[in-house]
Design a protein around this motif. Structure first.
Motif, mmCIF file in Angstrom:
data_model
loop_
_atom_site.group_PDB
_atom_site.id
_atom_site.type_symbol
_atom_site.label_atom_id
_atom_site.label_comp_id
_atom_site.label_asym_id
_atom_site.label_seq_id
_atom_site.Cartn_x
_atom_site.Cartn_y
_atom_site.Cartn_z
ATOM 1 N N PHE A 27 39.354 16.450 -4.825
ATOM 2 C CA PHE A 27 40.660 16.935 -4.360
ATOM 3 C C PHE A 27 40.675 18.457 -4.168
ATOM 4 O O PHE A 27 41.723 19.029 -3.901
ATOM 5 C CB PHE A 27 41.756 16.532 -5.352
ATOM 6 C CG PHE A 27 42.109 15.060 -5.310
ATOM 7 C CD1 PHE A 27 43.275 14.629 -4.686
ATOM 8 C CD2 PHE A 27 41.290 14.098 -5.877
ATOM 9 C CE1 PHE A 27 43.618 13.284 -4.645
ATOM 10 C CE2 PHE A 27 41.611 12.744 -5.840
ATOM 11 C CZ PHE A 27 42.782 12.328 -5.222
ATOM 12 N N GLY A 28 39.539 19.104 -4.370
ATOM 13 C CA GLY A 28 39.461 20.528 -4.027
ATOM 14 C C GLY A 28 39.695 21.502 -5.176
ATOM 15 O O GLY A 28 39.830 22.704 -4.945
ATOM 16 N N VAL A 29 39.702 21.018 -6.425
ATOM 17 C CA VAL A 29 39.998 21.928 -7.540
ATOM 18 C C VAL A 29 38.915 23.011 -7.668
ATOM 19 O O VAL A 29 39.215 24.213 -7.674
ATOM 20 C CB VAL A 29 40.170 21.145 -8.871
ATOM 21 C CG1 VAL A 29 40.312 22.099 -10.043
ATOM 22 C CG2 VAL A 29 41.392 20.227 -8.778
ATOM 23 N N SER A 30 37.647 22.599 -7.744
ATOM 24 C CA SER A 30 36.581 23.611 -7.848
ATOM 25 C C SER A 30 36.492 24.429 -6.560
ATOM 26 O O SER A 30 36.207 25.635 -6.594
ATOM 27 C CB SER A 30 35.234 22.953 -8.152
ATOM 28 O OG SER A 30 34.984 21.876 -7.267
ATOM 29 N N ALA A 31 36.756 23.772 -5.425
ATOM 30 C CA ALA A 31 36.676 24.484 -4.132
ATOM 31 C C ALA A 31 37.702 25.622 -4.074
ATOM 32 O O ALA A 31 37.409 26.685 -3.513
ATOM 33 C CB ALA A 31 36.900 23.508 -2.976
ATOM 34 N N ILE A 32 38.870 25.417 -4.668
ATOM 35 C CA ILE A 32 39.876 26.502 -4.680
ATOM 36 C C ILE A 32 39.318 27.705 -5.448
ATOM 37 O O ILE A 32 39.437 28.856 -5.000
ATOM 38 C CB ILE A 32 41.215 26.009 -5.286
ATOM 39 C CG1 ILE A 32 41.891 25.040 -4.317
ATOM 40 C CG2 ILE A 32 42.138 27.185 -5.609
ATOM 41 C CD1 ILE A 32 43.159 24.379 -4.850
ATOM 42 N N HIS A 33 38.673 27.450 -6.596
ATOM 43 C CA HIS A 33 38.106 28.555 -7.377
ATOM 44 C C HIS A 33 37.047 29.314 -6.568
ATOM 45 O O HIS A 33 37.004 30.547 -6.556
ATOM 46 C CB HIS A 33 37.471 28.028 -8.670
ATOM 47 C CG HIS A 33 38.469 27.496 -9.660
ATOM 48 N ND1 HIS A 33 39.043 26.258 -9.554
ATOM 49 C CD2 HIS A 33 38.993 28.052 -10.774
ATOM 50 C CE1 HIS A 33 39.874 26.073 -10.569
ATOM 51 N NE2 HIS A 33 39.863 27.142 -11.319
ATOM 52 N N LEU A 34 36.190 28.552 -5.895
ATOM 53 C CA LEU A 34 35.095 29.190 -5.143
ATOM 54 C C LEU A 34 35.624 29.933 -3.915
ATOM 55 O O LEU A 34 35.173 31.049 -3.615
ATOM 56 C CB LEU A 34 34.074 28.120 -4.730
ATOM 57 C CG LEU A 34 33.270 27.524 -5.894
ATOM 58 C CD1 LEU A 34 32.549 26.249 -5.467
ATOM 59 C CD2 LEU A 34 32.270 28.554 -6.435
#
Ligand SMILES: C[S@@+](CC[C@H](N)C(=O)[O-])C[C@H]1O[C@@H](n2cnc3c(N)ncnc32)[C@H](O)[C@@H]1O
Length: 229
Positions: free
Chosen positions: A95-102
Protein backbone atom coordinates in the motif's frame (compact mmCIF):
# COMPACT_ATOMS: atom_id res chain seq x y z
CA UNK A 1 14.46 19.81 7.74
CA UNK A 2 12.68 16.55 6.92
CA UNK A 3 9.25 16.11 5.40
CA UNK A 4 8.77 12.74 7.16
CA UNK A 5 8.13 14.21 10.59
CA UNK A 6 6.35 17.37 9.48
CA UNK A 7 2.82 18.09 8.19
CA UNK A 8 1.15 16.81 6.10
CA UNK A 9 3.13 13.55 5.81
CA UNK A 10 3.47 12.82 9.52
CA UNK A 11 -0.35 12.77 9.88
CA UNK A 12 -0.83 10.71 6.72
CA UNK A 13 1.66 8.11 7.96
CA UNK A 14 0.03 7.95 11.41
CA UNK A 15 -3.29 7.31 9.66
CA UNK A 16 -1.79 4.59 7.42
CA UNK A 17 -0.04 2.84 10.34
CA UNK A 18 -3.39 2.82 12.22
CA UNK A 19 -5.26 1.39 9.19
CA UNK A 20 -2.53 -1.20 8.63
CA UNK A 21 -2.59 -2.30 12.26
CA UNK A 22 -6.37 -2.83 12.08
CA UNK A 23 -6.23 -4.64 8.73
CA UNK A 24 -3.34 -6.94 9.68
CA UNK A 25 -4.25 -7.72 13.32
CA UNK A 26 -6.34 -10.83 12.49
CA UNK A 27 -3.58 -12.14 10.22
CA UNK A 28 -0.94 -11.50 12.88
CA UNK A 29 -3.02 -13.27 15.54
CA UNK A 30 -3.69 -16.23 13.26
CA UNK A 31 0.01 -16.43 12.44
CA UNK A 32 1.63 -16.04 15.85
CA UNK A 33 -1.18 -15.92 18.42
CA UNK A 34 -2.57 -12.95 20.33
CA UNK A 35 0.05 -10.63 21.86
CA UNK A 36 2.96 -12.74 20.63
CA UNK A 37 5.92 -11.46 18.66
CA UNK A 38 6.88 -12.88 15.27
CA UNK A 39 9.77 -15.29 15.77
CA UNK A 40 12.43 -16.65 13.43
CA UNK A 41 10.52 -19.94 13.48
CA UNK A 42 7.29 -18.28 12.30
CA UNK A 43 9.23 -16.64 9.51
CA UNK A 44 10.73 -19.93 8.36
CA UNK A 45 7.26 -21.55 8.31
CA UNK A 46 6.06 -18.72 6.08
CA UNK A 47 9.16 -19.03 3.86
CA UNK A 48 8.38 -22.72 3.26
CA UNK A 49 4.70 -22.06 2.51
CA UNK A 50 5.54 -19.19 0.16
CA UNK A 51 8.09 -21.33 -1.74
CA UNK A 52 5.25 -23.59 -2.97
CA UNK A 53 3.49 -20.78 -4.91
CA UNK A 54 4.38 -17.18 -4.05
CA UNK A 55 1.78 -15.69 -6.40
CA UNK A 56 -1.01 -17.63 -4.66
CA UNK A 57 0.39 -16.73 -1.23
CA UNK A 58 0.29 -12.99 -1.95
CA UNK A 59 -3.12 -13.22 -3.65
CA UNK A 60 -4.55 -14.36 -0.31
CA UNK A 61 -2.79 -11.39 1.35
CA UNK A 62 -4.12 -8.78 -1.10
CA UNK A 63 -6.02 -7.00 1.70
CA UNK A 64 -3.04 -6.91 4.06
CA UNK A 65 -0.54 -4.08 4.36
CA UNK A 66 2.39 -6.21 5.65
CA UNK A 67 4.16 -2.89 6.04
CA UNK A 68 7.45 -1.84 7.59
CA UNK A 69 7.36 -0.57 11.18
CA UNK A 70 7.63 3.19 11.84
CA UNK A 71 11.19 2.60 13.11
CA UNK A 72 12.19 0.67 9.99
CA UNK A 73 10.54 3.31 7.78
CA UNK A 74 12.56 6.04 9.48
CA UNK A 75 15.70 3.96 8.97
CA UNK A 76 14.93 3.66 5.23
CA UNK A 77 14.48 7.43 5.02
CA UNK A 78 17.78 8.02 6.84
CA UNK A 79 19.66 5.61 4.55
CA UNK A 80 18.33 7.29 1.42
CA UNK A 81 19.17 10.76 2.80
CA UNK A 82 22.68 9.71 3.86
CA UNK A 83 23.30 8.19 0.47
CA UNK A 84 21.82 11.30 -1.25
CA UNK A 85 19.93 8.75 -3.34
CA UNK A 86 18.44 9.83 -6.63
CA UNK A 87 17.37 6.37 -7.87
CA UNK A 88 15.76 3.78 -5.62
CA UNK A 89 14.16 0.42 -6.47
CA UNK A 90 11.67 -1.25 -4.15
CA UNK A 91 10.65 -4.89 -4.51
CA UNK A 92 7.24 -5.22 -2.81
CA UNK A 93 5.38 -1.91 -2.46
CA UNK A 94 2.04 -3.08 -1.08
CA UNK A 95 0.00 0.00 0.00
CA UNK A 96 3.02 2.30 -0.25
CA UNK A 97 4.02 2.77 3.41
CA UNK A 98 7.76 2.18 2.89
CA UNK A 99 7.57 3.92 -0.51
CA UNK A 100 6.34 7.11 1.19
CA UNK A 101 9.41 7.07 3.47
CA UNK A 102 11.78 6.54 0.54
CA UNK A 103 10.10 9.10 -1.73
CA UNK A 104 10.21 11.66 1.12
CA UNK A 105 13.98 11.21 1.22
CA UNK A 106 14.18 11.77 -2.54
CA UNK A 107 12.11 14.96 -2.20
CA UNK A 108 14.23 16.26 0.70
CA UNK A 109 17.47 15.52 -1.20
CA UNK A 110 16.33 17.49 -4.24
CA UNK A 111 14.47 14.90 -6.36
CA UNK A 112 14.91 11.56 -8.07
CA UNK A 113 12.95 8.44 -8.91
CA UNK A 114 11.57 5.53 -6.93
CA UNK A 115 10.65 2.47 -8.97
CA UNK A 116 8.21 0.36 -6.96
CA UNK A 117 6.90 -3.08 -7.86
CA UNK A 118 3.71 -4.77 -6.75
CA UNK A 119 2.06 -8.03 -7.82
CA UNK A 120 -1.45 -7.03 -6.79
CA UNK A 121 -3.07 -4.36 -8.98
CA UNK A 122 -5.44 -3.21 -6.20
CA UNK A 123 -2.51 -2.63 -3.85
CA UNK A 124 -0.53 -0.77 -6.51
CA UNK A 125 -3.55 1.51 -7.12
CA UNK A 126 -3.86 2.17 -3.37
CA UNK A 127 -0.11 2.87 -3.15
CA UNK A 128 -0.39 5.41 -5.98
CA UNK A 129 -3.29 7.12 -4.16
CA UNK A 130 -1.35 7.22 -0.89
CA UNK A 131 1.75 8.64 -2.59
CA UNK A 132 -0.42 11.24 -4.33
CA UNK A 133 -1.99 12.18 -0.98
CA UNK A 134 1.55 12.66 0.34
CA UNK A 135 2.36 14.95 -2.61
CA UNK A 136 5.02 12.52 -3.83
CA UNK A 137 3.39 11.11 -6.99
CA UNK A 138 5.84 12.87 -9.33
CA UNK A 139 8.74 10.88 -7.84
CA UNK A 140 7.38 7.36 -8.20
CA UNK A 141 6.85 4.77 -10.91
CA UNK A 142 4.86 1.87 -9.45
CA UNK A 143 5.00 -1.16 -11.73
CA UNK A 144 2.28 -3.80 -11.52
CA UNK A 145 3.14 -7.46 -11.94
CA UNK A 146 5.88 -9.87 -10.99
CA UNK A 147 9.13 -8.02 -10.24
CA UNK A 148 11.01 -10.73 -12.11
CA UNK A 149 9.33 -9.30 -15.23
CA UNK A 150 8.72 -5.64 -14.34
CA UNK A 151 12.34 -4.98 -13.32
CA UNK A 152 13.83 -6.62 -16.40
CA UNK A 153 14.00 -3.29 -18.20
CA UNK A 154 13.33 0.40 -17.86
CA UNK A 155 15.85 1.14 -15.12
CA UNK A 156 17.46 4.12 -16.76
CA UNK A 157 20.51 4.90 -14.68
CA UNK A 158 22.42 3.71 -11.68
CA UNK A 159 20.67 2.70 -8.50
CA UNK A 160 21.68 4.07 -5.08
CA UNK A 161 19.39 2.02 -2.88
CA UNK A 162 17.34 -1.18 -3.15
CA UNK A 163 14.64 -2.10 -0.67
CA UNK A 164 13.82 -5.82 -0.85
CA UNK A 165 10.42 -6.47 0.74
CA UNK A 166 8.52 -8.82 -1.62
CA UNK A 167 8.31 -12.62 -1.82
CA UNK A 168 11.02 -13.91 0.56
CA UNK A 169 12.15 -16.56 -1.91
CA UNK A 170 12.89 -14.04 -4.67
CA UNK A 171 15.41 -11.77 -2.94
CA UNK A 172 18.38 -13.37 -4.68
CA UNK A 173 16.91 -13.48 -8.23
CA UNK A 174 15.67 -9.88 -7.88
CA UNK A 175 19.07 -8.73 -6.60
CA UNK A 176 20.79 -10.46 -9.52
CA UNK A 177 18.41 -8.74 -11.95
CA UNK A 178 19.37 -5.37 -10.44
CA UNK A 179 23.11 -6.00 -10.09
CA UNK A 180 24.11 -4.42 -13.43
CA UNK A 181 22.44 -1.18 -12.27
CA UNK A 182 23.93 -0.90 -8.76
CA UNK A 183 26.35 1.93 -8.04
CA UNK A 184 29.46 1.19 -5.99
CA UNK A 185 28.48 1.94 -2.41
CA UNK A 186 24.77 1.36 -3.10
CA UNK A 187 22.70 0.06 -0.19
CA UNK A 188 20.57 -3.07 -0.36
CA UNK A 189 18.17 -3.24 2.57
CA UNK A 190 16.32 -6.49 3.01
CA UNK A 191 13.27 -6.64 5.26
CA UNK A 192 12.52 -10.28 6.05
CA UNK A 193 15.76 -11.36 4.43
CA UNK A 194 15.81 -14.91 5.76
CA UNK A 195 16.18 -17.06 2.67
CA UNK A 196 19.52 -18.92 3.13
CA UNK A 197 20.76 -18.64 -0.48
CA UNK A 198 20.26 -14.85 -0.39
CA UNK A 199 22.06 -14.47 2.95
CA UNK A 200 24.94 -16.72 1.85
CA UNK A 201 25.34 -14.64 -1.30
CA UNK A 202 25.38 -11.14 0.21
CA UNK A 203 27.48 -12.25 3.19
CA UNK A 204 30.25 -13.56 0.91
CA UNK A 205 32.57 -10.59 0.18
CA UNK A 206 33.75 -12.32 -3.01
CA UNK A 207 30.33 -11.47 -4.49
CA UNK A 208 31.00 -7.76 -4.00
CA UNK A 209 28.99 -7.05 -0.86
CA UNK A 210 29.47 -6.50 2.85
CA UNK A 211 26.42 -7.46 4.84
CA UNK A 212 25.21 -7.63 8.44
CA UNK A 213 21.96 -8.52 10.20
CA UNK A 214 20.25 -5.52 11.81
CA UNK A 215 18.76 -5.42 15.29
CA UNK A 216 15.36 -4.10 14.13
CA UNK A 217 12.16 -6.01 14.84
CA UNK A 218 14.13 -9.02 16.10
CA UNK A 219 13.30 -12.27 14.33
CA UNK A 220 12.09 -10.60 11.15
CA UNK A 221 15.43 -10.92 9.38
CA UNK A 222 16.50 -7.39 8.53
CA UNK A 223 19.73 -7.34 6.57
CA UNK A 224 21.89 -4.32 5.71
CA UNK A 225 24.18 -4.72 2.71
CA UNK A 226 26.63 -2.40 0.97
CA UNK A 227 27.85 -2.90 -2.59
CA UNK A 228 31.65 -2.89 -2.49
CA UNK A 229 32.42 -3.49 -6.15
C1 LIG B 1 5.82 -7.22 2.93
S1 LIG B 1 4.78 -6.57 1.70
C2 LIG B 1 5.53 -5.03 1.30
C3 LIG B 1 5.27 -3.97 2.31
C4 LIG B 1 5.71 -2.59 1.86
N1 LIG B 1 7.11 -2.56 1.50
C5 LIG B 1 5.44 -1.59 2.97
O1 LIG B 1 6.29 -1.41 3.85
O2 LIG B 1 4.35 -1.00 2.98
C6 LIG B 1 5.23 -7.56 0.32
C7 LIG B 1 4.51 -7.18 -0.94
O3 LIG B 1 5.25 -7.74 -2.04
C8 LIG B 1 4.34 -8.11 -3.04
N2 LIG B 1 5.03 -9.12 -3.87
C9 LIG B 1 5.33 -10.40 -3.53
N3 LIG B 1 5.96 -11.01 -4.53
C10 LIG B 1 6.09 -10.11 -5.53
C11 LIG B 1 6.65 -10.16 -6.83
N4 LIG B 1 7.19 -11.28 -7.31
N5 LIG B 1 6.63 -9.04 -7.59
C12 LIG B 1 6.06 -7.90 -7.11
N6 LIG B 1 5.49 -7.79 -5.88
C13 LIG B 1 5.51 -8.89 -5.10
C14 LIG B 1 3.15 -8.65 -2.26
O4 LIG B 1 1.96 -8.63 -3.03
C15 LIG B 1 3.11 -7.73 -1.05
O5 LIG B 1 2.20 -6.67 -1.23
Amino acid sequence: MDSLTTAPIVELLEQLFRKAEAADRPLHEAFVGEGEKISAEHMRTFLDEEAKDYQATYRTLAGNYLNVSPEFGKFLYMCARTRKATRIVEFGTSFGVSAIHLACALRDSGGGQLIGTELEATKAAAARDNLAAAGLADLVDIRVGDALETLKEGISGDVDLVHLDGAFNLYLPVLKLLEPHLKAGALVIGENAIEPAYLDYVRDPRNGYLSVAMPFDAGRGNEFTVVTR
